[in-house]
Design an enzyme around this catalytic site. Structure first.
Site, PDB file in Angstrom:
ATOM      1  N   SER A 142       0.082 -29.709  13.293  1.00 28.53           N
ATOM      2  CA  SER A 142       1.354 -28.387  13.213  1.00 28.53           C
ATOM      3  C   SER A 142       2.773 -29.236  13.217  1.00 28.53           C
ATOM      4  O   SER A 142       3.130 -29.995  13.566  1.00 28.53           O
ATOM      5  CB  SER A 142       1.304 -27.313  14.090  1.00 28.53           C
ATOM      6  OG  SER A 142       0.247 -26.767  14.209  1.00 28.53           O
TER       7      SER A 142
HETATM    8  N1  SAM Z   1      -2.809 -27.733  17.726  1.00 25.14           N
HETATM    9  C1  SAM Z   1      -3.130 -28.713  16.736  1.00 25.14           C
HETATM   10  C2  SAM Z   1      -2.315 -30.004  16.779  1.00 25.14           C
HETATM   11  O1  SAM Z   1      -1.318 -30.110  17.680  1.00 25.14           O
HETATM   12  O2  SAM Z   1      -2.658 -30.786  16.102  1.00 25.14           O
HETATM   13  C3  SAM Z   1      -3.044 -28.338  15.512  1.00 25.14           C
HETATM   14  C4  SAM Z   1      -4.167 -27.722  15.000  1.00 25.14           C
HETATM   15  S1  SAM Z   1      -4.536 -27.243  13.353  1.00 25.14           S
HETATM   16  C5  SAM Z   1      -3.132 -26.384  12.709  1.00 25.14           C
HETATM   17  C6  SAM Z   1      -5.821 -26.006  13.727  1.00 25.14           C
HETATM   18  C7  SAM Z   1      -6.899 -26.383  14.179  1.00 25.14           C
HETATM   19  O3  SAM Z   1      -7.869 -25.450  14.469  1.00 25.14           O
HETATM   20  C8  SAM Z   1      -8.015 -27.142  13.500  1.00 25.14           C
HETATM   21  O4  SAM Z   1      -8.172 -28.506  13.931  1.00 25.14           O
HETATM   22  C9  SAM Z   1      -9.229 -26.433  13.319  1.00 25.14           C
HETATM   23  O5  SAM Z   1     -10.312 -27.308  13.194  1.00 25.14           O
HETATM   24  C10 SAM Z   1      -9.023 -25.428  14.375  1.00 25.14           C
HETATM   25  N2  SAM Z   1      -9.876 -24.364  14.466  1.00 25.14           N
HETATM   26  C11 SAM Z   1     -10.250 -23.621  13.602  1.00 25.14           C
HETATM   27  N3  SAM Z   1     -10.934 -22.388  14.143  1.00 25.14           N
HETATM   28  C12 SAM Z   1     -11.188 -22.894  15.370  1.00 25.14           C
HETATM   29  C13 SAM Z   1     -12.082 -22.214  16.398  1.00 25.14           C
HETATM   30  N4  SAM Z   1     -12.702 -21.089  15.995  1.00 25.14           N
HETATM   31  N5  SAM Z   1     -12.035 -22.730  17.405  1.00 25.14           N
HETATM   32  C14 SAM Z   1     -11.490 -23.674  17.704  1.00 25.14           C
HETATM   33  N6  SAM Z   1     -10.677 -24.566  16.978  1.00 25.14           N
HETATM   34  C15 SAM Z   1     -10.581 -23.828  15.930  1.00 25.14           C
END
Ligand code: SAM
Length: 220
Positions: free
Chosen positions: A67
């Site tokens: 992000s």
């Molecule tokens: N917090 C992260 C960082 O600091 O890099 C940003 C992550 S990215 C914007 C969103 C993440 O949510 C992705 O890695 C994706 O695989 C994960 N994601 C999507 N749906 C999810 C779910 N139901 N449970 C857990 N993770 C999920």
């Protein structure tokens, strides 16, 4: 240079990033200090390190992103964390937001759906000495019932609505911060649990996130 090296140049870039976020309206000093402390470049592949201190999201593989620093700071500020709070992050991704949360409380759990990212990030956080978080692989849209209740839950992917399981796993007084909306933009929402069945919803700025998958997200 070792891929895990943190130099004076990086530290200066982080301080400049924190100043930029302050100019953009982030005012919680602890959050700004966390941004100035966590070496974001170490969450990037070495070839892309030059992008680390720009206020931008960046691809991390598997179709996902780290992000934007403003978004990380904005969501973290909305959580209003105390050092004793227990936090759940849904969407570990690169681990950067998790490392920022660990600056504010040692009680962090984080869950990632994607196994490749989960495995990579678990190793990275351990190698950075940020292994204090409980890291889980699975569908975080249903929370972590065995670890609940939480004082704060942070969702880092865009949801079509408020996942009921996450509301249930908030302690009374707890806050859920989650982007909610369609596939193009999502409104940042904070829900505070004020009683067993009493929830107060506040809405903030619009953002653009990758989709929250899973039972409480866009597909099961
Ligand atoms: N917090 C992260 C960082 O600091 O890099 C940003 C992550 S990215 C914007 C969103 C993440 O949510 C992705 O890695 C994706 O695989 C994960 N994601 C999507 N749906 C999810 C779910 N139901 N449970 C857990 N993770 C999920």
């Amino acid at each position: 240079m070792s891929p895990l090296q943190d130099t004076y140049r990086h530290q200066g870039q982080r301080r400049a990033l924190a100043r930029e976020l302050r100019r953009r309206g982030i005012h919680d000093e602890r959050v700004l200090q966390a941004i100035a402390t966590v070496p974001r470049h170490l969450f990037f592949a070495p070839a892309f390190e030059a992008h680390a201190y720009q206020d931008k999201a960046f691809p991390i593989g598997e179709g996902q992103t780290i992000s934007q620093p403003y978004t990380v700071a904005y969501q973290t500020q909305l959580l209003n964390l105390k050092p004793t709070d227990r936090v759940l992050e849904v969407g570990t991704g690169s681990g950067y937001q998790c490392a920022v949360l660990l600056q504010l409380t040692p009680h962090v759990d984080s869950i990632e759906f994607n196994e490749v990212l989960f495995t990579r990030t678990r190793q990275l956080l351990a190698s950075l000495g940020a292994g204090g978080a409980g890291l889980y692989c699975g569908d975080g849209s249903v929370g972590l019932p065995d670890r609940a209740p939480f004082d704060a839950i942070l969702v880092t992917a865009g949801a079509p609505g408020l996942p009921p399981a996450l509301l249930r796993q908030l302690r009374v007084g707890g806050r859920l911060v989650i982007p909610v909306g369609g596939s193009q933009t999502q409104r940042m929402v904070r829900v505070t649990r004020e009683g067993a069945e009493a929830f107060v919803r506040e809405e903030f700025e619009d953002f653009r996130f990758v989709p929250l998958l899973g039972v409480g997200g866009w597909r099961s």
